[in-house]
Design a protein around this motif. Structure first.
Motif, short mmCIF file in Angstrom:
data_model
loop_
_atom_site.label_atom_id
_atom_site.label_comp_id
_atom_site.label_asym_id
_atom_site.label_seq_id
_atom_site.Cartn_x
_atom_site.Cartn_y
_atom_site.Cartn_z
N GLU A 58 0.82 -1.21 0.00
CA GLU A 58 0.00 0.00 0.00
C GLU A 58 0.86 1.27 0.00
O GLU A 58 0.47 2.30 -0.56
CB GLU A 58 -0.92 0.01 1.21
CG GLU A 58 -2.09 -0.97 1.10
CD GLU A 58 -2.95 -0.98 2.35
OE1 GLU A 58 -2.62 -0.24 3.31
OE2 GLU A 58 -3.95 -1.73 2.38
N ARG A 59 2.03 1.18 0.63
CA ARG A 59 2.93 2.34 0.65
C ARG A 59 3.34 2.77 -0.74
O ARG A 59 3.56 3.95 -1.01
CB ARG A 59 4.19 2.04 1.48
CG ARG A 59 3.97 1.95 2.98
CD ARG A 59 5.25 1.56 3.69
NE ARG A 59 6.37 2.40 3.30
CZ ARG A 59 7.65 2.12 3.58
NH1 ARG A 59 7.94 1.01 4.22
NH2 ARG A 59 8.62 2.93 3.19
N PHE A 60 3.46 1.77 -1.64
CA PHE A 60 3.94 2.05 -2.99
C PHE A 60 2.84 1.92 -4.05
O PHE A 60 3.10 2.03 -5.24
CB PHE A 60 5.10 1.12 -3.33
CG PHE A 60 6.26 1.24 -2.37
CD1 PHE A 60 7.17 2.28 -2.49
CD2 PHE A 60 6.41 0.34 -1.33
CE1 PHE A 60 8.23 2.40 -1.60
CE2 PHE A 60 7.47 0.45 -0.43
CZ PHE A 60 8.38 1.50 -0.57
N ASN A 61 1.61 1.65 -3.56
CA ASN A 61 0.45 1.57 -4.45
C ASN A 61 0.66 0.53 -5.56
O ASN A 61 0.44 0.79 -6.74
CB ASN A 61 0.14 2.93 -5.07
CG ASN A 61 -1.23 2.98 -5.72
OD1 ASN A 61 -2.15 2.27 -5.29
ND2 ASN A 61 -1.38 3.80 -6.75
N VAL A 62 1.11 -0.67 -5.15
CA VAL A 62 1.33 -1.76 -6.11
C VAL A 62 0.69 -3.03 -5.58
O VAL A 62 0.34 -3.13 -4.40
CB VAL A 62 2.84 -2.01 -6.35
CG1 VAL A 62 3.49 -0.79 -6.98
CG2 VAL A 62 3.55 -2.37 -5.04
N TYR A 99 10.60 0.00 10.62
CA TYR A 99 11.32 1.27 10.66
C TYR A 99 10.94 2.23 9.54
O TYR A 99 11.53 3.31 9.43
CB TYR A 99 12.82 1.00 10.63
CG TYR A 99 13.34 0.37 11.90
CD1 TYR A 99 13.45 1.11 13.07
CD2 TYR A 99 13.71 -0.97 11.93
CE1 TYR A 99 13.90 0.53 14.24
CE2 TYR A 99 14.18 -1.56 13.10
CZ TYR A 99 14.27 -0.81 14.25
OH TYR A 99 14.73 -1.38 15.42
N GLY A 100 9.98 1.85 8.71
CA GLY A 100 9.54 2.74 7.64
C GLY A 100 10.61 2.99 6.60
O GLY A 100 10.72 4.10 6.06
N LEU A 101 11.39 1.97 6.27
CA LEU A 101 12.50 2.13 5.33
C LEU A 101 12.09 1.75 3.91
O LEU A 101 11.23 0.90 3.70
CB LEU A 101 13.68 1.24 5.76
CG LEU A 101 14.32 1.62 7.11
CD1 LEU A 101 15.20 0.50 7.62
CD2 LEU A 101 15.10 2.91 6.99
#
Length: 272
Positions: A12-16, A53-55
């Motif tokens: 979801e972070r990268f919309n893929v 860590y949100g990396l």
């Protein structure tokens, strides 16, 4: 509403698409140094760290570094360390100080004898200060023998000596200031692998009569924690930082021997 699973949340972070993301990371950002793709268990271990860590693995903030026991070491690049420090909600600034005394290690540039990092937290009345000494972290050039005879390869400790010492101070200080655990920089990962290699070829076990009871007790606790959580790399890293000489040899040997007793399938599940 159920919480999204790890791969779905990460995608979801990268919309893929989650499946597409998983395979893409295997083939690109998490591809290992020998060109092979990591196992599904190794992938999950890396995704857990990246998510925690949100990396961003696509910008090399975190990447795979295989160890010598079919495990994986989550390596965080300097940009990744900078990100997790700056995005911490209690971070309130950082300072560096260095020694007036300069030294020039073998094959390297002139560098301060030590460097100190100071991190301020909004919820603490006193800052966290860590001093890293060059003689304790410096790595000399790699030397070997090839088809054309002996050779010597310089690395970042030779070409960017002061910068490497600054990175070391920043990373160690951030660990104490914010409790960052289970992640390493590349230099640390390489040292862990070197320690594993050293243990494998060690011909004799350390003499217990020469090892203090305190050291034996600490090593037993390290092994217990590693067995329960699969954190064998962290155990080796702790040993390298807190033991020297025969105590270090003993710790590395005992950790290595204990790890060999863990059935491979179980270790893989623990690592994930």
């Amino acid at each position: 509403m159920d919480k999204p699973k790890l791969t779905e949340r990460f995608a979801e972070r990268f919309n893929v698409d989650p499946a597409k993301l998983f395979e893409t990371l295997k083939a690109t950002a998490f591809r290992q140094r020998d060109g092979s793709a990591p196992s599904n268990e190794q992938m999950m271990a890396l995704l857990v760290v990246a998510d925690q860590y949100g990396l961003n693995p696509f910008t090399r903030e975190v990447y795979a570094f295989p160890d010598k026991h079919a495990g994986i070491i989550p390596v965080v690049g300097v940009d990744g360390w900078s990100r997790i420090i700056n995005q911490h909600d209690q971070f309130d600034g950082m300072e560096f100080r260095s020694a007036d005394t300069r030294v020039t290690p073998d094959g390297a540039k002139e560098c301060p004898e030590w460097m100190e990092c100071i991190i301020y937290r909004r919820d603490r009345s006193h800052p966290v200060k860590i001093t890293e000494h060059l003689d304790e972290v410096y790595r000399p050039p790699f030397e070997g023998v090839g088809s054309n005879g002996p050779y010597r390869n310089s690395g970042p400790w030779q070409t960017h000596t002061k910068r490497m010492l600054r990175h070391k101070a920043m990373i160690q200080c951030s660990r104490l200031a914010f409790g960052f655990v289970g992640i390493f920089d590349q230099d640390e990962a390489e040292r862990i692998i070197e320690a594993q290699a050293t243990v494998v070829v060690e011909p004799q076990l350390a003499d217990l009569s020469q090892i203090p009871a305190r050291t034996q007790g600490l090593v037993s606790k390290l092994i217990e924690r590693a067995e329960s959580s699969g954190a064998w790399n962290s155990a080796l890293e702790y040993a390298q930082e807190h033991f020297q000489g025969m105590d270090l040899t003993f710790a590395q040997q005992q950790i290595h021997l204990a790890r060999q007793q863990v059935p491979a399938p179980l270790e893989a599940r623990q690592a994930s």
